[in-house]
Enzyme design. Structure first.
Site, PDB file in Angstrom:
ATOM      1  N   GLY A  78       6.247  -7.838   9.691  1.00  0.00           N
ATOM      2  CA  GLY A  78       6.190  -6.441   9.296  1.00  0.00           C
ATOM      3  C   GLY A  78       5.389  -5.656  10.312  1.00  0.00           C
ATOM      4  O   GLY A  78       4.942  -6.193  11.328  1.00  0.00           O
ATOM      5  N   THR A 121       1.146  -4.640  14.235  1.00  0.00           N
ATOM      6  CA  THR A 121       2.324  -5.443  13.953  1.00  0.00           C
ATOM      7  C   THR A 121       1.822  -6.760  13.348  1.00  0.00           C
ATOM      8  O   THR A 121       0.708  -7.188  13.644  1.00  0.00           O
ATOM      9  CB  THR A 121       3.155  -5.737  15.225  1.00  0.00           C
ATOM     10  OG1 THR A 121       2.276  -6.279  16.227  1.00  0.00           O
ATOM     11  CG2 THR A 121       3.796  -4.474  15.762  1.00  0.00           C
ATOM     12  N   VAL A 122       2.647  -7.363  12.480  1.00  0.00           N
ATOM     13  CA  VAL A 122       2.209  -8.565  11.762  1.00  0.00           C
ATOM     14  C   VAL A 122       3.226  -9.677  12.005  1.00  0.00           C
ATOM     15  O   VAL A 122       4.431  -9.460  11.863  1.00  0.00           O
ATOM     16  CB  VAL A 122       2.056  -8.270  10.247  1.00  0.00           C
ATOM     17  CG1 VAL A 122       1.584  -9.509   9.504  1.00  0.00           C
ATOM     18  CG2 VAL A 122       1.072  -7.119  10.021  1.00  0.00           C
ATOM     19  N   ASP A 138      -4.694   2.664  -1.385  1.00  0.00           N
ATOM     20  CA  ASP A 138      -3.304   2.726  -0.909  1.00  0.00           C
ATOM     21  C   ASP A 138      -2.413   1.749  -1.659  1.00  0.00           C
ATOM     22  O   ASP A 138      -1.612   1.021  -1.061  1.00  0.00           O
ATOM     23  CB  ASP A 138      -3.255   2.490   0.606  1.00  0.00           C
ATOM     24  CG  ASP A 138      -1.999   3.089   1.237  1.00  0.00           C
ATOM     25  OD1 ASP A 138      -1.330   3.917   0.581  1.00  0.00           O
ATOM     26  OD2 ASP A 138      -1.679   2.723   2.372  1.00  0.00           O
TER      27      ASP A 138
HETATM   28  P1  ATP Z   1      -0.178   0.717   7.201  1.00  0.00           P
HETATM   29  O1  ATP Z   1       0.579   1.715   8.024  1.00  0.00           O
HETATM   30  O2  ATP Z   1       0.503   0.444   5.887  1.00  0.00           O
HETATM   31  O3  ATP Z   1      -1.636   0.971   7.059  1.00  0.00           O
HETATM   32  P2  ATP Z   1      -0.952  -1.628   8.696  1.00  0.00           P
HETATM   33  O4  ATP Z   1      -0.726  -1.503  10.174  1.00  0.00           O
HETATM   34  O5  ATP Z   1      -2.341  -1.495   8.199  1.00  0.00           O
HETATM   35  O6  ATP Z   1       0.027  -0.676   7.971  1.00  0.00           O
HETATM   36  P3  ATP Z   1      -0.279  -3.816   6.900  1.00  0.00           P
HETATM   37  O7  ATP Z   1       0.171  -2.892   5.828  1.00  0.00           O
HETATM   38  O8  ATP Z   1      -1.503  -4.621   6.649  1.00  0.00           O
HETATM   39  O9  ATP Z   1      -0.385  -3.065   8.317  1.00  0.00           O
HETATM   40  O10 ATP Z   1       0.911  -4.814   7.257  1.00  0.00           O
HETATM   41  C1  ATP Z   1       2.180  -4.308   7.670  1.00  0.00           C
HETATM   42  C2  ATP Z   1       3.289  -5.109   7.028  1.00  0.00           C
HETATM   43  O11 ATP Z   1       3.198  -6.467   7.475  1.00  0.00           O
HETATM   44  C3  ATP Z   1       3.199  -5.210   5.506  1.00  0.00           C
HETATM   45  O12 ATP Z   1       3.806  -4.110   4.855  1.00  0.00           O
HETATM   46  C4  ATP Z   1       3.925  -6.525   5.263  1.00  0.00           C
HETATM   47  O13 ATP Z   1       5.327  -6.334   5.292  1.00  0.00           O
HETATM   48  C5  ATP Z   1       3.521  -7.375   6.446  1.00  0.00           C
HETATM   49  N1  ATP Z   1       2.347  -8.197   6.116  1.00  0.00           N
HETATM   50  C6  ATP Z   1       1.049  -7.809   6.122  1.00  0.00           C
HETATM   51  N2  ATP Z   1       0.209  -8.811   5.758  1.00  0.00           N
HETATM   52  C7  ATP Z   1       1.007  -9.866   5.502  1.00  0.00           C
HETATM   53  C8  ATP Z   1       0.763 -11.223   5.056  1.00  0.00           C
HETATM   54  N3  ATP Z   1      -0.461 -11.661   4.791  1.00  0.00           N
HETATM   55  N4  ATP Z   1       1.828 -12.042   4.903  1.00  0.00           N
HETATM   56  C9  ATP Z   1       3.083 -11.591   5.156  1.00  0.00           C
HETATM   57  N5  ATP Z   1       3.379 -10.341   5.553  1.00  0.00           N
HETATM   58  C10 ATP Z   1       2.369  -9.482   5.736  1.00  0.00           C
END
Ligand code: ATP
Ligand code: MG
Ligand code: MG
Length: 422
Positions: free
Chosen positions: A27, A33-34, A155
């Site tokens: 994601g 990016t994850v 959130d």
């Molecule tokens: P935001 O714009 O929502 O603040 P962000 O950059 O902080 O995004 P996250 O929301 O923590 O990132 O993670 C992005 C996406 O990655 C999540 O919506 C999910 O689809 C995936 N993801 C995050 N953590 C995990 C996890 N532990 N296991 C699997 N997928 C995950």
């Protein structure tokens, strides 16, 4: 945004910090990016989700706050019942790329989000026993965050609630990627750019078919994502339904955890006045009246309605912040059957929106009271007997006065949640 200060460029198969082998994209968000990674070390979990943050100083600062909040949730009270409903951090470190220094956070691996589930339902919603099971666990996670950690998530929304997957599914996805790499097939860009759970992305199926045919095999029916999602989703049920509002059947054994503490804050140390994603934003936040734990509970109410119906409880239109706020307040007014006068007089924004207890510039005749119970019956064809307890539950969560709103613990004892026998 793969540029200086932005995301770290990642390729499938990269080994990061000599430890984490990148397998697939899970994601992405505004900050990161994850990636699904295999841990090559003997100790620690075999698979992790590696969140790699953008490198500009403001993103690093946000990442550092997120790490402190994650450390708190990891250490305060692991024996609490709600502990297991919060995605836990495994480790954190820095990575260097041509775009700068990136903070990396390895997290316990999870599956698709509730947003993926809603997409899978074609936004028709999921069946009530699964909604109940999910909301129960979200509230249990919040009792831990609120009462033990003194953290406000700020959130809560479907994409930040993640579904637990069996390690066997993860192993199959990683196994498939490793086979591709052993065979030396060049992977299409979609493997890097798309998320693993986005089943709607037919490109991925095509990519798999293409690669399989190049290596002289056909994609088996046991395509990893298919196995997983069919476990969760009953496709037959879907196709038998003629009415567009019929919700999707989801296995009520579902387990979820709350993710993304990237916007969370301490109850006595807020980072921002403007919190929450618009549709899940609490009344007191719109009013500029300060916020605390109850703001999360409001979002849970919005999310519970959305899971059950496939549609948002409040989805304000409006091109400017002001017009979106007015529209939002109208929707809240119509859905709750009004807003108590003393609430219309609280908050730094109250005079912008209200005069004499009424919405300014909005003729009262333009407002059509349509309470949740009636919406469920009239629009979503619920039986009245089912709508009454669910609407009662939702109204305790979207109570306009944060002081009267149910706390996470109180909401857990609500009869609608209890009646489902979970
Ligand atoms: P935001 O714009 O929502 O603040 P962000 O950059 O902080 O995004 P996250 O929301 O923590 O990132 O993670 C992005 C996406 O990655 C999540 O919506 C999910 O689809 C995936 N993801 C995050 N953590 C995990 C996890 N532990 N296991 C699997 N997928 C995950
Ligand atoms: Mg997020
Ligand atoms: Mg975030």
């Amino acid at each position: 945004e793969y540029e200086a200060g932005g995301y770290m460029p990642i390729n499938i198969g990269d080994v990061l910090r000599n430890q984490y082998k990148v397998s697939r994209k899970l994601g992405w968000g505004h900050f990161s990016t994850v990636w699904l990674c295999k841990n090559l070390y003997e100790n620690g979990p075999r698979y992790v989700a590696l969140k790699i943050c953008k490198s500009a100083p403001m993103f690093t600062a946000v990442a550092n706050d997120e790490i402190r909040l994650l450390q708190e949730t990891r250490s305060v009270n692991p024996n609490h019942v709600g502990f297991k409903n919060i995605v836990q951090m495994v480790d954190t470190f820095k990575l260097i790329s041509e775009n700068g220094v990136h903070t990396a956070i390895s997290l316990e691996i999870m599956g698709p989000s509730l947003l993926h589930l809603l997409m899978q339902s074609d936004f028709r919603g999921i069946q009530v026993p699964a909604v109940c099971k999910i909301i129960f666990q979200v509230l249990r996670g919040l009792t831990y965050l609120h009462e033990e950690c003194h953290i406000i998530h700020t959130d809560i929304k479907p994409e930040n609630i993640l579904i637990k997957v069996d390690e066997s599914y993860i192993r199959q996805i990683v196994g498939k990627m490793e086979r591709f790499s052993e065979l030396g097939v060049e992977l299409p860009r979609s493997y890097v750019s798309s998320e693993v759970w986005t089943e709607k992305d037919s490109n991925l199926h095509q990519s798999d078919d293409e690669i399989m045919s190049r290596i002289g095999e056909q994609r088996s029916s046991s395509y990893p994502n298919d196995i997983y999602l069919s476990d969760l989703v009953n496709y037959r049920e879907r196709h038998n339904q003629t009415s567009f509002i019929a919700p999707m059947w989801v296995n009520p054994n579902i387990e979820i955890k709350i993710a993304d503490l990237g916007n969370a804050c301490w109850v006595d140390h807020h980072f921002s006045q403007e919190i929450q994603t618009r549709q899940y934003r609490a009344l007191e936040v719109i009013m500029g009246a300060g916020y605390s734990y109850p703001a999360d509970i409001w979002s849970v109410g919005c999310m519970a309605f959305e899971l059950a119906t496939g549609e948002m409880l409040f989805s304000p239109k409006g091109s400017t912040d002001m017009s979106a706020n007015i529209d939002h307040l109208c929707l809240i007014w119509e859905t709750l059957g009004g807003i108590p006068r003393y609430i219309t007089e609280t908050g730094s924004e109250s005079k912008k929106f209200f005069f004499n207890g009424h919405l300014k510039d909005v003729p009262i005749d333009n407002l059509r009271i349509w309470k949740i119970e009636d919406v469920l019956v009239e629009k979503y064809k619920w039986k009245r007997l089912d709508a009454i307890p669910f609407a009662g539950f939702l109204e305790s969560l979207v109570e306009p006065d944060p002081a009267l709103r149910a706390t996470a613990s109180q909401a857990l004892t609500n009869e609608w949640l209890q009646s489902m026998d979970i």
